[in-house]
Design a protein around this motif. Sequence first.
Motif, PDB file in Angstrom:
ATOM      1  N   UNK A 444      66.908 -12.480 -55.617  1.00 37.48           N
ATOM      2  CA  UNK A 444      65.654 -11.839 -56.130  1.00 37.48           C
ATOM      3  C   UNK A 444      65.037 -12.869 -56.390  1.00 37.48           C
ATOM      4  N   UNK A 445      63.634 -13.336 -56.193  1.00 36.76           N
ATOM      5  CA  UNK A 445      63.264 -13.974 -56.989  1.00 36.76           C
ATOM      6  C   UNK A 445      61.616 -14.099 -57.348  1.00 36.76           C
ATOM      7  N   UNK A 446      61.416 -14.210 -58.881  1.00 33.90           N
ATOM      8  CA  UNK A 446      59.976 -13.210 -59.149  1.00 33.90           C
ATOM      9  C   UNK A 446      59.402 -14.245 -60.246  1.00 33.90           C
ATOM     10  N   UNK A 447      58.033 -14.848 -59.814  1.00 28.34           N
ATOM     11  CA  UNK A 447      57.151 -14.515 -60.780  1.00 28.34           C
ATOM     12  C   UNK A 447      56.252 -14.231 -61.618  1.00 28.34           C
ATOM     13  N   UNK A 448      56.277 -13.771 -62.715  1.00 22.41           N
ATOM     14  CA  UNK A 448      55.565 -13.950 -63.834  1.00 22.41           C
ATOM     15  C   UNK A 448      54.287 -14.112 -64.131  1.00 22.41           C
ATOM     16  N   UNK A 449      52.625 -14.095 -63.628  1.00 22.97           N
ATOM     17  CA  UNK A 449      52.027 -14.743 -64.140  1.00 22.97           C
ATOM     18  C   UNK A 449      51.236 -13.881 -65.755  1.00 22.97           C
TER      19      UNK A 449
END
Length: 505
Positions: A444-449
């Motif tokens: 599971x790949x997550x990108x937080x901005x």
Amino acid sequence: MTGKTTSEASVSSPAETEPEPAKVPTTESSGEEAASDSTGQGQAPEPQKLGSQALDPAAPEASATPATTKPEPPSEDVPSAPLQLTLEDVSHSSLTVSWEPPEKLGKLGLQGYVLELCREGASEWVPVNPRPVMVTQQTIRNLALGDKFFLRVTAVSSAGAGPAAVLDHPVHIQEIVEAPKIRVPRHLRQTYIRQVGESVNLQIPFQGKPKPQASWTHNGRALDSQRVNVRSGDQDSILFIRSAQRSDSGRYELTVHLEGLEAKANIDILVIEKPGPPSSIRLLDVWGCNAALEWAPPQDTGNTELLGYTVQKADKKTGQWFTVLERYHPTTCTVSDLIIGNSYSFRVFSENLCGLSDLATTTKELAHIQKADITAKPKGFIERDFSEAPSFTQPLADHTSTPGYSTQLFCSVRASPKPKIIWMKNKMDIQGDPKYRAVSEQGVCTLEIRKPSPFDSGVYTCKAINVLGEASVDCRLEVKGGSLKISLVPSHWGQIEPIFVTGDR
């Protein structure tokens, strides 16, 4: 007169012609008797005794209806003969007759009726009631069995008695015959089962009048008086066997006789005992933890059918018997779940209604449960190649965010070996930029901005790369809302830098 009134009367028999006092008929009056006048006129004559001719059996037999010797008064003054003289009932000791009033009652009126009887073979009429009675039905009681009477009735007025109405046929006083009937108790309507040595006591009620004669048979033959006792009374018959044997089994028939009539009842008796053991038993086969047995039925079943067999096993080490099967009907079985390394004996009992046989048939040889030689043969292990080029199982989704509020982008990837994840914005690598935080766990790949602004809007790409290949997914992020303000603040180096502030704060 429209209704009938009833009285009961009696008549005495002459004592001089009988060796013992005869039974005296009695009557009871339930109607109103006519009263005689003060001068005594119109009274019926006193009862007369029957002459010796009436009771002498050697006297010549008279005519069917005795002659009447009374003088006839003038027909205008005396009533006419009563109508419809009828015999209502006859029992073993009484009779009842009735009649209708005469058509003409006479000028002087009716004082009552006089009922008379005459024994068959006699010529004298004997009045039943000493004076006239105003009833139209009379019952005469205490009559002797075997008597035969002629009956007549006359209507009486003050001027005298009118003509008589005579019964056509003599009345015979005899015993009433009640047909015999046997009432078999409910528990004897099916086979009556007893064990050897027990007593048999049957009480069978019956009806009949006079007393009927009862007799028993066993299988169509006379009873054995040395073994079977019978006692019959007026209302029942009792059959008793002190100690029953198997030979006492069979059909017993009770017959009740009464004057050509008879009634019969059948009672089936079965005397049983415990069966013998099975005739033989043998061990057929032993394999694994199982043993196969076979046996033959017993020669003696105890005079009844078998309910089945009971199979038991015993380990040679302990010698204790344990039940394997109960009321088992076939004569072959397989005993399972035996312990490896032990030796077993087996025995079989027969069973019927009396219980298990006293003895059992036991196998002569032991069943040895051998330890099997087991060699493990492991199969060759074939390693499977799980290598796989990256592929996204869940792509990125377009997203809209509000300025100043952190947002996250998600996707999932599948690959072996583990791929390298690269995030890009508008095809520019954003790795190492503190505004973004990228995390990859379990595919599971997550990108937080962090606190995006409208300048963070654009196309974001997630790329997965391993030795077998690469794959990528895209999405569009839009940051909308709020107003744009620019503020100039000094930095720690003494320079002035612009700061973009969104929203009304």
